[in-house]
Design a protein around this motif. Structure first.
Motif, PDB file in Angstrom:
ATOM      1  N   VAL A 114      -6.359   1.731 -44.364  1.00 48.09           N
ATOM      2  CA  VAL A 114      -6.800   0.371 -44.716  1.00 48.09           C
ATOM      3  C   VAL A 114      -7.873   0.433 -45.809  1.00 48.09           C
ATOM      4  O   VAL A 114      -7.915  -0.408 -46.706  1.00 48.09           O
ATOM      5  N   HIS A 115      -8.717   1.450 -45.753  1.00 47.15           N
ATOM      6  CA  HIS A 115      -9.716   1.605 -46.818  1.00 47.15           C
ATOM      7  C   HIS A 115      -9.088   2.213 -48.069  1.00 47.15           C
ATOM      8  O   HIS A 115      -9.370   1.788 -49.194  1.00 47.15           O
ATOM      9  N   ASP A 116      -8.209   3.198 -47.874  1.00 50.40           N
ATOM     10  CA  ASP A 116      -7.581   3.874 -49.021  1.00 50.40           C
ATOM     11  C   ASP A 116      -6.836   2.895 -49.924  1.00 50.40           C
ATOM     12  O   ASP A 116      -6.888   3.005 -51.142  1.00 50.40           O
ATOM     13  N   VAL A 135      -2.627  -6.528 -47.046  1.00 51.79           N
ATOM     14  CA  VAL A 135      -2.960  -5.348 -46.235  1.00 51.79           C
ATOM     15  C   VAL A 135      -2.718  -5.666 -44.756  1.00 51.79           C
ATOM     16  O   VAL A 135      -2.165  -4.847 -44.005  1.00 51.79           O
ATOM     17  N   ALA A 136      -3.105  -6.857 -44.341  1.00 49.79           N
ATOM     18  CA  ALA A 136      -2.952  -7.230 -42.927  1.00 49.79           C
ATOM     19  C   ALA A 136      -1.482  -7.196 -42.514  1.00 49.79           C
ATOM     20  O   ALA A 136      -1.154  -6.708 -41.432  1.00 49.79           O
ATOM     21  N   TRP A 137      -0.591  -7.702 -43.363  1.00 51.53           N
ATOM     22  CA  TRP A 137       0.823  -7.722 -42.961  1.00 51.53           C
ATOM     23  C   TRP A 137       1.361  -6.311 -42.737  1.00 51.53           C
ATOM     24  O   TRP A 137       2.097  -6.063 -41.785  1.00 51.53           O
ATOM     25  N   PHE A 315      -8.654 -11.635 -43.495  1.00 57.57           N
ATOM     26  CA  PHE A 315      -9.687 -10.603 -43.574  1.00 57.57           C
ATOM     27  C   PHE A 315      -9.094  -9.190 -43.629  1.00 57.57           C
ATOM     28  O   PHE A 315      -9.812  -8.225 -43.803  1.00 57.57           O
ATOM     29  N   GLY A 316      -7.784  -9.076 -43.469  1.00 57.49           N
ATOM     30  CA  GLY A 316      -7.172  -7.759 -43.674  1.00 57.49           C
ATOM     31  C   GLY A 316      -6.740  -7.043 -42.414  1.00 57.49           C
ATOM     32  O   GLY A 316      -6.487  -5.838 -42.457  1.00 57.49           O
ATOM     33  N   GLY A 317      -6.670  -7.747 -41.282  1.00 59.21           N
ATOM     34  CA  GLY A 317      -6.059  -7.142 -40.095  1.00 59.21           C
ATOM     35  C   GLY A 317      -7.035  -6.814 -38.982  1.00 59.21           C
ATOM     36  O   GLY A 317      -8.203  -7.205 -39.004  1.00 59.21           O
ATOM     37  N   PHE A 318      -6.504  -6.074 -37.992  1.00 62.14           N
ATOM     38  CA  PHE A 318      -7.251  -5.789 -36.767  1.00 62.14           C
ATOM     39  C   PHE A 318      -8.381  -4.788 -36.985  1.00 62.14           C
ATOM     40  O   PHE A 318      -9.460  -4.950 -36.421  1.00 62.14           O
ATOM     41  N   VAL A 319      -8.113  -3.736 -37.751  1.00 63.86           N
ATOM     42  CA  VAL A 319      -9.136  -2.692 -37.897  1.00 63.86           C
ATOM     43  C   VAL A 319     -10.427  -3.305 -38.423  1.00 63.86           C
ATOM     44  O   VAL A 319     -11.515  -3.108 -37.869  1.00 63.86           O
ATOM     45  N   ARG A 320     -10.310  -4.086 -39.487  1.00 66.96           N
ATOM     46  CA  ARG A 320     -11.504  -4.688 -40.091  1.00 66.96           C
ATOM     47  C   ARG A 320     -12.098  -5.779 -39.200  1.00 66.96           C
ATOM     48  O   ARG A 320     -13.320  -5.899 -39.078  1.00 66.96           O
TER      49      ARG A 320
END
Ligand SMILES: [Mg+2]
Length: 415
Positions: A114-116, A135-137, A315-320
């Motif tokens: 996700v960061h890469d 990214v989230a999708w 916001f870009g998904g679960f990790v974030r």
């Protein structure tokens, strides 16, 4: 470069140092805890012993609906339904700048991926709600794949499941009807779902007019009077007010015992948001348009919000978003993700609530906006609220099955 003597001079001259310097280790180490939360591991790797090599990431389409499909080398598959209102404007970004970065990578490295993808090929120049939605999708599809592989629901991949059911608040988006008309609609939403909480709109969306203020002043007492004292009432101004009017409206909400007051002023005016939060007793909520981890840090560190609302998609998904929840928890704040409606958003917020200890009691719900044939695994039915609550799916991954005949009609999108 400024030296220590210069700093002392500035201090004795009464020129206060900016918060970034003075708070470096202040507030009982809150800043350190917020920074630690931002880089904390999220994907639970404990039961993922072998590499899960992503073989393909595809974009599939039927009419206005787009899916992301991820497949691993050992034949597992994950799916994410996108938000049809957003994806049609940005799918080239998804297809050319985000999906390729995940191919050939180990899905167990999701936190890092996700960061890469953010720094890959100068993607950071695209940062914003559109980029992070892409990214989230892919992340949703990767998590669905991992869940299918290990037989665990999505939430359990990113936390300990602490809830099997959640209460919902039904959100109404109408700004055109009369005050009475809005309350009529709220009554219908309560009747079909048994919801014990609802949310309705205030202001004129990013603006206010004499007419919208008149309507607000009528609607706030009317909704309480007609819906009764037991119901929890939330409101959302979508950045409509300036600070004085936000405080005036907030005082009226306090008088009628409302729950949170969402986005009272311009969403990216962090300082005005804090001014309203400081002035009011009612909880101020916000964060749905936010895509920056560090701005969430600022909002939390400076107590500019009472309730933190990242949108799991924007916001870009679960990790974030889990990291934002951990930041909020470190500051003693509640979190309730904003729900962007389409793309089975309700399912995502329920999985999130299943593992977020500082989640608010009610999760946002807008009914089935996608109109797609699917069922929750184990129930054979679409997601539904009964007596104001929803059972959080416990099947693998997202926990749903799309109609195979529908899925057969999907065609790859090739750019
Ligand atoms: Mg909102």
């Amino acid at each position: 470069m400024i030296d220590r003597r210069d700093l002392l001079k500035l201090a004795t001259a009464g020129m206060l140092l900016p918060p970034a310097l003075t708070l470096a280790s202040g507030k009982n180490g809150l800043r350190e805890r917020l920074l630690a939360a931002q880089s904390s591991p999220v994907l639970r790797r404990d039961r993922l012993r072998d590499p899960i090599v992503i073989e393909s990431v595809e974009l599939l389409r039927r009419d206005e609906q787009f899916f992301v499909r991820v497949r691993s080398k050992d034949g597992a598959q994950g799916l994410a339904l996108t938000n049809k209102q957003i994806v049609r404007h940005i799918y080239p970004l998804l297809s050319t700048r985000v999906m390729p970065r995940f191919v050939g990578r180990d899905a167990r490295d999701l936190d890092k991926l996700v960061h890469d993808v953010f720094v890959w090929g100068q993607n950071y120049k695209w940062q914003g709600l559109g980029f992070w939605s892409c990214v989230a999708w892919v992340e949703f599809a990767v998590l669905d794949l991992i869940g299918n592989l290990v037989g665990a629901p999505l939430g359990e991949l990113v936390g300990e499941r602490i809830r099997d059911r959640s209460a919902i608040y039904y959100a109404n988006g109408d700004r055109t009807s009369s005050a009475d008309g809005v309350v009529d609609q709220l009554e219908e939403l309560i009747a079909i779902s048994g919801a014990k909480a609802v949310k309705f709109k205030l202001g004129a969306r990013m603006n206010y007019t004499d007419a919208s203020t008149q309507r607000d002043l009528e609607l706030i007492p009317l909704a309480r009077k007609r819906l009764g004292d037991e119901l929890t009432l939330f409101t959302d101004s979508n950045s409509s007010y300036d600070v004085p009017l936000a405080i005036r409206i907030g005082r009226l909400l306090e008088e009628y015992n409302y729950g949170f007051f969402e986005e009272p002023v311009q969403f990216d005016h962090l300082w005005e948001t804090k001014a309203v939060t400081d002035a009011l007793d009612i909880a101020v909520a916000g964060g749905e348009e936010e895509y920056s981890m560090r701005r969430f840090q600022w909002l939390i560190e400076n107590a500019a919000l009472d309730i933190v609302q990242p949108d799991l998609l924007f916001f870009g998904g679960f990790v974030r978003s889990i990291r934002v929840a951990r930041m909020a928890e470190a500051a003693g704040l509640r979190i309730v993700p904003h729900m962007s409606g389409f793309g089975l958003g309700s399912l995502h917020v329920l999985h999130f609530a299943s593992v977020a200890p500082n989640s608010m009691d009610y999760q946002e719900f807008k009914g089935d906006k996608d109109g797609l044939p699917y069922e929750v695994i184990g129930t054979g039915k679409p997601l539904e609220a009964v007596d104001g609550k929803i059972d959080i799916p416990s099947g693998p991954g997202l926990g749903v099955r799309f109609d195979p005949d529908y899925m057969k009609q999907l065609k790859p999108v090739v750019l």
